[in-house]
Design a protein around this motif. Structure first.
Motif, PDB file in Angstrom:
ATOM      1  N   GLN A  64      -7.644  -9.533 -28.025  1.00 41.98           N
ATOM      2  CA  GLN A  64      -8.628 -10.567 -27.713  1.00 41.98           C
ATOM      3  C   GLN A  64      -9.459 -10.844 -28.969  1.00 41.98           C
ATOM      4  O   GLN A  64     -10.630 -10.510 -29.048  1.00 41.98           O
ATOM      5  CB  GLN A  64      -9.499 -10.126 -26.531  1.00 41.98           C
ATOM      6  CG  GLN A  64     -10.199 -11.288 -25.850  1.00 41.98           C
ATOM      7  CD  GLN A  64      -9.236 -12.308 -25.282  1.00 41.98           C
ATOM      8  OE1 GLN A  64      -8.458 -11.995 -24.409  1.00 41.98           O
ATOM      9  NE2 GLN A  64      -9.286 -13.537 -25.787  1.00 41.98           N
ATOM     10  N   VAL A  66      -5.391  10.042  12.610  1.00 42.96           N
ATOM     11  CA  VAL A  66      -6.289   9.349  11.683  1.00 42.96           C
ATOM     12  C   VAL A  66      -5.764   9.473  10.256  1.00 42.96           C
ATOM     13  O   VAL A  66      -5.665   8.492   9.506  1.00 42.96           O
ATOM     14  CB  VAL A  66      -7.717   9.939  11.801  1.00 42.96           C
ATOM     15  CG1 VAL A  66      -8.595   9.403  10.670  1.00 42.96           C
ATOM     16  CG2 VAL A  66      -8.322   9.606  13.146  1.00 42.96           C
ATOM     17  N   ALA A  67      -5.373  10.695   9.898  1.00 48.26           N
ATOM     18  CA  ALA A  67      -4.879  10.937   8.542  1.00 48.26           C
ATOM     19  C   ALA A  67      -3.626  10.121   8.261  1.00 48.26           C
ATOM     20  O   ALA A  67      -3.481   9.520   7.188  1.00 48.26           O
ATOM     21  CB  ALA A  67      -4.591  12.423   8.359  1.00 48.26           C
ATOM     22  N   GLY A  90      -4.388   6.451   7.711  1.00 48.43           N
ATOM     23  CA  GLY A  90      -4.960   6.245   6.377  1.00 48.43           C
ATOM     24  C   GLY A  90      -3.890   6.287   5.314  1.00 48.43           C
ATOM     25  O   GLY A  90      -3.827   5.412   4.434  1.00 48.43           O
ATOM     26  N   ALA A  91      -3.045   7.304   5.394  1.00 50.77           N
ATOM     27  CA  ALA A  91      -1.991   7.466   4.394  1.00 50.77           C
ATOM     28  C   ALA A  91      -1.039   6.280   4.412  1.00 50.77           C
ATOM     29  O   ALA A  91      -0.600   5.801   3.367  1.00 50.77           O
ATOM     30  CB  ALA A  91      -1.230   8.761   4.650  1.00 50.77           C
ATOM     31  N   GLN A 144     -13.403  -5.652 -25.898  1.00 51.90           N
ATOM     32  CA  GLN A 144     -12.691  -4.388 -26.039  1.00 51.90           C
ATOM     33  C   GLN A 144     -11.296  -4.498 -25.444  1.00 51.90           C
ATOM     34  O   GLN A 144     -10.611  -3.498 -25.239  1.00 51.90           O
ATOM     35  CB  GLN A 144     -13.477  -3.244 -25.391  1.00 51.90           C
ATOM     36  CG  GLN A 144     -14.635  -2.728 -26.259  1.00 51.90           C
ATOM     37  CD  GLN A 144     -14.173  -2.022 -27.526  1.00 51.90           C
ATOM     38  OE1 GLN A 144     -13.633  -0.937 -27.489  1.00 51.90           O
ATOM     39  NE2 GLN A 144     -14.355  -2.661 -28.688  1.00 51.90           N
ATOM     40  N   ALA A 145     -10.873  -5.722 -25.136  1.00 49.21           N
ATOM     41  CA  ALA A 145      -9.533  -5.935 -24.568  1.00 49.21           C
ATOM     42  C   ALA A 145      -8.552  -6.159 -25.708  1.00 49.21           C
ATOM     43  O   ALA A 145      -8.864  -6.842 -26.683  1.00 49.21           O
ATOM     44  CB  ALA A 145      -9.549  -7.134 -23.644  1.00 49.21           C
ATOM     45  N   ALA A 183       3.133  -2.439  -2.180  1.00 52.43           N
ATOM     46  CA  ALA A 183       3.003  -3.834  -2.601  1.00 52.43           C
ATOM     47  C   ALA A 183       2.892  -3.919  -4.111  1.00 52.43           C
ATOM     48  O   ALA A 183       3.500  -4.773  -4.746  1.00 52.43           O
ATOM     49  CB  ALA A 183       1.776  -4.452  -1.934  1.00 52.43           C
ATOM     50  N   GLU A 184       2.137  -2.974  -4.689  1.00 50.89           N
ATOM     51  CA  GLU A 184       1.948  -2.986  -6.127  1.00 50.89           C
ATOM     52  C   GLU A 184       3.259  -2.681  -6.837  1.00 50.89           C
ATOM     53  O   GLU A 184       3.624  -3.315  -7.823  1.00 50.89           O
ATOM     54  CB  GLU A 184       0.867  -1.962  -6.510  1.00 50.89           C
ATOM     55  CG  GLU A 184       0.368  -2.151  -7.924  1.00 50.89           C
ATOM     56  CD  GLU A 184      -0.784  -1.210  -8.254  1.00 50.89           C
ATOM     57  OE1 GLU A 184      -1.428  -0.692  -7.312  1.00 50.89           O
ATOM     58  OE2 GLU A 184      -1.022  -1.009  -9.449  1.00 50.89           O
ATOM     59  N   MET A 197       5.543  -5.612  -6.808  1.00 51.49           N
ATOM     60  CA  MET A 197       5.192  -6.598  -7.820  1.00 51.49           C
ATOM     61  C   MET A 197       5.757  -6.199  -9.187  1.00 51.49           C
ATOM     62  O   MET A 197       6.310  -7.014  -9.899  1.00 51.49           O
ATOM     63  CB  MET A 197       3.678  -6.726  -7.908  1.00 51.49           C
ATOM     64  CG  MET A 197       3.237  -7.833  -8.833  1.00 51.49           C
ATOM     65  SD  MET A 197       1.561  -7.574  -9.401  1.00 51.49           S
ATOM     66  CE  MET A 197       1.790  -6.176 -10.470  1.00 51.49           C
ATOM     67  N   HIS A 198       5.650  -4.884  -9.511  1.00 47.14           N
ATOM     68  CA  HIS A 198       6.177  -4.408 -10.792  1.00 47.14           C
ATOM     69  C   HIS A 198       7.685  -4.617 -10.858  1.00 47.14           C
ATOM     70  O   HIS A 198       8.214  -5.016 -11.890  1.00 47.14           O
ATOM     71  CB  HIS A 198       5.853  -2.932 -10.993  1.00 47.14           C
ATOM     72  CG  HIS A 198       4.420  -2.720 -11.365  1.00 47.14           C
ATOM     73  ND1 HIS A 198       3.873  -3.289 -12.476  1.00 47.14           N
ATOM     74  CD2 HIS A 198       3.439  -2.012 -10.761  1.00 47.14           C
ATOM     75  CE1 HIS A 198       2.590  -2.948 -12.558  1.00 47.14           C
ATOM     76  NE2 HIS A 198       2.299  -2.177 -11.524  1.00 47.14           N
ATOM     77  N   THR A 237      -0.432  -0.398   0.311  1.00 51.75           N
ATOM     78  CA  THR A 237      -0.939  -1.087  -0.883  1.00 51.75           C
ATOM     79  C   THR A 237      -0.179  -0.617  -2.116  1.00 51.75           C
ATOM     80  O   THR A 237       0.126  -1.406  -2.999  1.00 51.75           O
ATOM     81  CB  THR A 237      -2.452  -0.874  -1.085  1.00 51.75           C
ATOM     82  OG1 THR A 237      -2.679   0.501  -1.320  1.00 51.75           O
ATOM     83  CG2 THR A 237      -3.251  -1.350   0.088  1.00 51.75           C
ATOM     84  N   ASN A 238       0.170   0.682  -2.152  1.00 49.57           N
ATOM     85  CA  ASN A 238       0.965   1.187  -3.279  1.00 49.57           C
ATOM     86  C   ASN A 238       2.298   0.476  -3.369  1.00 49.57           C
ATOM     87  O   ASN A 238       2.760   0.105  -4.434  1.00 49.57           O
ATOM     88  CB  ASN A 238       1.227   2.689  -3.131  1.00 49.57           C
ATOM     89  CG  ASN A 238       0.009   3.500  -3.543  1.00 49.57           C
ATOM     90  OD1 ASN A 238      -0.788   3.031  -4.344  1.00 49.57           O
ATOM     91  ND2 ASN A 238      -0.125   4.673  -2.971  1.00 49.57           N
ATOM     92  N   PHE A 265      -1.732   3.249   5.304  1.00 44.55           N
ATOM     93  CA  PHE A 265      -2.401   2.115   4.690  1.00 44.55           C
ATOM     94  C   PHE A 265      -2.331   2.203   3.160  1.00 44.55           C
ATOM     95  O   PHE A 265      -1.971   1.251   2.477  1.00 44.55           O
ATOM     96  CB  PHE A 265      -3.855   2.069   5.164  1.00 44.55           C
ATOM     97  CG  PHE A 265      -4.680   1.095   4.386  1.00 44.55           C
ATOM     98  CD1 PHE A 265      -4.503  -0.271   4.558  1.00 44.55           C
ATOM     99  CD2 PHE A 265      -5.608   1.536   3.455  1.00 44.55           C
ATOM    100  CE1 PHE A 265      -5.252  -1.166   3.829  1.00 44.55           C
ATOM    101  CE2 PHE A 265      -6.352   0.644   2.713  1.00 44.55           C
ATOM    102  CZ  PHE A 265      -6.175  -0.720   2.906  1.00 44.55           C
ATOM    103  N   ALA A 266      -2.639   3.406   2.671  1.00 44.12           N
ATOM    104  CA  ALA A 266      -2.610   3.609   1.222  1.00 44.12           C
ATOM    105  C   ALA A 266      -1.203   3.364   0.687  1.00 44.12           C
ATOM    106  O   ALA A 266      -1.011   2.713  -0.338  1.00 44.12           O
ATOM    107  CB  ALA A 266      -3.056   5.023   0.876  1.00 44.12           C
TER     108      ALA A 266
END
Lengths: 664, 216
Positions: free
Chosen positions: A602, A13-14, A17-18, A598-599, A27-28, A31-32, A24-25, A20-21
């Protein structure tokens, strides 16, 4: 064995989960990586490019030393006088890209400076005798210092034409205060700071009766005076405190440039002067013009001021109040060792304290030398009262030869001197159009570099602090002649960036200045600046805190009180709330607008038809505007920054109903 | 509870122990790891309360550093104001209006669950232990269900007068998505993993105790 299955299950299970995490990391990250940009395919070789563009190797080297690719930042920041524009220029080094024009003494619509909002009050502070002045001859920007080094917090700048000093907060790069000197009519020797920015020093240029009084020119010697103003800077408030400031009365010589002592010479200030002849012109009466009358003496006077002593005397009540300023009279200055004079070669210019504080370098417009005064010798002579004589105002004069370390033969028209980190000095040579590099150690000329043309001030990276950075020198040239494409008879000035890291100086870049004739500038390491990115919500940058009229989202309202209407308005992409103002002719409108954003970056603008109002509402900023709706009609208002896709929709109407005619 | 506590040596002899009745210190030492795991499981849940459970990161050309919103049980933090400003264009409600009851109750729920999980795990029986695991698992699972519900609700209750009209949608809960000029990344964060870890610890304890504990 059974429990191992459990363990495996739990681990499974662990792991899932890891994984999956991690996905997504990843993929990010991917992109960078993509955003970072791929490798550029060189379309032609460098040699070929050089041939096509007619570039020499030195040009390519200069290009490589100055080019800053998109997204990369400059190492240094220049704060330059904007000359007659009344503003201050912010320039990146080595790219020489103009980053900003800070509105200081002149209205500036983009920043909403003096177009109806809170900054109106800043410009109004700069009135002289009730007269609004909407320009300035900006001369000398000076960064605040702590222990003799730039601290990146404040910038001070003087208006030579109208004797004013402005305080710019580098927290938001905005002008916060203008102090008008009520005693004098011009101030060339400003705005210099002592090593801890206790005082901002402003010295007068053309002598006049103190307090802007009238006196016939025949009373020049008796009624006309010079002045050294010591504006007390309250660092906590970020403002000059006139009530804690004082001035030292000076004889009517034309005081020129000033500098504050540092390290061993801390507590002292130095001012060069010309026209010790006290020529007053009178060309129509057949008298010589000031230009020749002021150039008769072989020697003028370097003014040496012991400002710590002056401060003590003022505290002891020896000053007289003139127009609300505590002024130490000439008699006291002369008698109490506050002011001492030393001869300086003909028509001097420039007055620059060396980084170690032991010397003062003075140039001469009509002399070929840079003269290096020795502070230790000056101090010993003063302490021993070994004077050569006194001037006609009773001010002691030190013997020139005993006060100097030596002189360097520079060339024709040496003016200002700046310093690097390796014991070299760089002097601007106006008539020759050159930068002269010389050694402070043995006072030997090392090299001269032609610049284009008529160099006035010169500036080095952190070059007037106790620890210059070297690296860059900037020649601030008064003429550009053939350097740029012609843009009509008014030519841009020319800033030339010079690399001083090698054994030989190298000219790197020409930057045209097309809005005024800059005088001095200063260069600070970019990482010493820590400006705000956005204002805290509801901030009034001109009072330096949360504005009592700041508006929160959902609390916008219109409050009518007879003929006075308070509008509490918010701005956020892409609407103003409220967006309709129903008024009656003659209503006084207090408009309170807060940008709720506050951006970063802007910013919204606010303008209303016909009222000469334009506000710059940076994120979080609050502005207050007051006007009388005197003309009936329909007045659209809208956001003047392209804030968003629906920027043009960020609008509203002010409707002013005409007064009933013939009614009660 | 204490009367239900079996005497440990009776059910599970010490591996290297000699006869019964050896020192209490020895016994405590023997059962210390299990007690620690029990306390740790509850502790992880408590720790999770202050941590973000989920995060959204959004990138667009004008947001090179991205916008980030962390979802905690007690609310959201990060670039919430900015996300709300952007969301108003499609008529989405403010993130601050989401899950009001859940946010209010979250601290009490987590605290009670943490205490219950620890207490149930201290009992060396499969039944209470499984209950503990289920209770621990209920937090992350319940979170996901509720979170999904709110995403659905926000995406399906858009202001009809908004400048941009979108068909109802559910924002991506897991992984990557594209909305307009934004690339979005959504993933569980430390709080969620801590809660999951607590569940794993409970299950681990059940596994380790194996058949040696009384099945009841």
């Amino acid at each position: 064995m059974r429990h191992y299955r459990w363990i495996i299950g739990v681990l499974g299970v662990a792991t899932a989960g890891a994984t999956f995490a991690a996905c997504t990391n990843q993929a990010e990250r991917a992109m960078h990586a993509q955003q970072a940009g791929g490798a550029l395919q060189a379309s032609s070789s460098i040699r070929e490019l050089m041939r096509q563009r007619g570039l020499r190797e030195a040009d390519v080297e200069a290009a490589l030393k100055t080019y800053v690719p998109s997204g990369k930042k400059d190492d240094y920041i220049i704060f330059a006088s904007g000359g007659q524009s009344g503003q201050v220029l912010v320039i990146g080094v080595p790219s020489m890209r103009l980053l900003k024009v800070i509105a200081v003494f002149a209205p500036e619509p983009w920043q909403g400076y003096a177009y109806g909002g809170e900054s109106d009050r800043v410009l109004a502070e700069g009135k002289q005798e009730g007269h609004s002045i909407t320009w300035a001859d900006v001369h000398h920007p000076n960064l605040s210092e702590s222990a003799g080094d730039y601290d990146g917090k404040y910038l001070f700048v003087n208006d030579n034409a109208n004797a004013r000093v402005a305080v710019i907060d580098l927290g938001d790069f905005a002008t916060k205060q203008i102090v008008a000197n009520p005693l004098v009519a011009s101030d060339h020797g400003g705005a210099f700071v002592d090593p801890n920015t206790r005082y901002v020093i402003e010295t007068s240029q053309y002598p006049s009766p103190l307090g802007r009084e009238y006196a016939p020119i025949s009373d020049y010697k008796t009624k006309y005076r010079g002045l050294a103003m010591f504006w007390r800077f309250d660092r906590e408030k970020g403002r000059i405190d006139p009530s804690q400031s004082f001035a030292v009365e000076l004889p009517p010589y034309t005081q020129d440039l000033a500098d504050a002592g540092k390290l061993v010479s801390d507590g002292w200030a130095f001012i060069n002067s010309f026209n010790t002849e006290m020529a007053v012109g009178g060309t129509l009466e057949g008298k010589p013009p000031i230009e020749s009358g002021a150039s008769q003496n072989e020697m003028d006077y370097l003014h040496v001021i012991n400002w710590k002593r002056a401060e003590e005397l003022v505290a002891a009540g020896r000053a007289q109040e003139v127009h609300g300023v505590r002024v130490l009279p000439l008699a006291v200055t002369a008698a109490e060792g506050v002011l001492t004079l030393i001869g300086e070669p003909k028509s001097p210019h420039g007055c620059d304290v060396t980084p170690d504080g032991t010397g003062v370098v003075v140039g001469g417009k009509l002399d070929t030398h840079a003269t290096v005064y020795d502070f230790a010798k000056i101090k010993a002579l003063i302490d021993g009262k070994r004077y050569e004589g006194k001037d006609e105002y009773g001010i002691p004069i030190l013997p020139f030869k005993d006060s100097i370390r030596g002189q360097v033969e520079i060339g024709l028209g040496p003016l200002h001197t700046v310093f690097d980190d390796r014991g070299n000095a760089y002097t601007s040579v106006f008539i020759e159009s050159k930068v002269a590099k010389w050694s402070l150690k043995d006072l030997k000329l090392l090299e001269k570099l032609p610049v284009h043309y008529n160099i006035g001030h010169i500036m080095a990276a952190e070059g007037d602090t106790v620890s210059p950075d070297g690296k860059y020198v900037v020649a601030m040239n008064k003429m550009s002649l053939d350097r740029f494409t012609s843009v009509g008879p008014l030519y841009p000035q020319n800033f030339q960036l010079i690399d001083v890291t090698g054994p030989k100086m190298r000219l790197l870049y020409d930057m045209p200045i097309g809005l005024g004739e800059p005088h001095y500038s200063q260069m600070i390491k970019a990482d010493k600046l820590h400006p705000l990115k956005v204002y805290p919500p509801g901030e009034n940058p001109y009072t330096g805190g949360h504005d009592p009229n700041a508006v929160e989202g959902g609390k916008e309202r219109i409050v009518r009180n007879g003929k006075v209407v308070d509008v509490y308005m918010s701005a956020v992409r892409s609407h103003f709330t409220p967006d309709r103002l129903e008024l009656e002719q003659g209503d006084t409108v207090h408009l309170h607008v807060t940008n709720l954003e506050q951006a970063e970056d802007q910013t919204h603008g606010f303008t209303i038809d016909m009222y000469n109002v334009n506000l710059s509402l940076e994120p979080g900023k609050h502005e207050n505007v007051t006007f009388t709706a005197d003309v009936p009609g329909v007045f659209p208002f809208y956001c003047t920054e392209f804030c968003s896709a629906l920027h043009l929709e960020m609008a509203g109407y002010m409707l002013v109903k005409p007064k009933a005619k013939g009614g009660s | 509870m204490s009367q239900n506590m079996p005497s440990y040596p009776a059910t599970r002899p010490l591996p290297h122990a000699g006869a019964r009745g050896e020192g209490t210190a020895r016994r405590v030492l023997h059962h210390l790891p299990e007690a620690l795991v029990s306390v740790l499981a509850g502790g992880l849940l408590l720790a999770a309360y202050r941590q973000p459970w989920w995060s959204f990161r959004l990138y667009a050309p004008q947001y090179p550093n991205g916008l980030g919103v962390d979802i905690l049980l007690s609310g959201s933090r990060g670039d919430v104001h900015e996300l709300d400003t952007l969301n108003h264009y499609i008529g989405m409600a403010s993130l601050t209006a989401a899950a009001p009851i859940e946010r209010q109750a979250s601290l009490a729920v987590v605290a009670i669950t943490a205490i219950a999980v620890t207490a149930l795990l201290l009992v060396p029986r499969r039944g209470p232990n499984m209950l503990a695991a289920a209770a621990a698992a209920a937090l992350p699972l319940g979170f996901i269900v509720d979170f999904f519900y709110w995403l659905y609700r926000f995406g399906h209750h858009l202001n009809p007068h908004a400048p941009l009209k979108l068909p109802p949608f559910t924002p991506t809960l897991f992984g990557n998505g594209v909305i307009g000029q934004f690339m979005t990344f959504a993933r569980p964060e430390l709080g969620f993993w801590l809660a999951t870890g607590a569940t794993c610890l409970a299950l681990l304890l059940v596994g380790l105790r194996g058949r040696n504990v009384t099945r009841r």
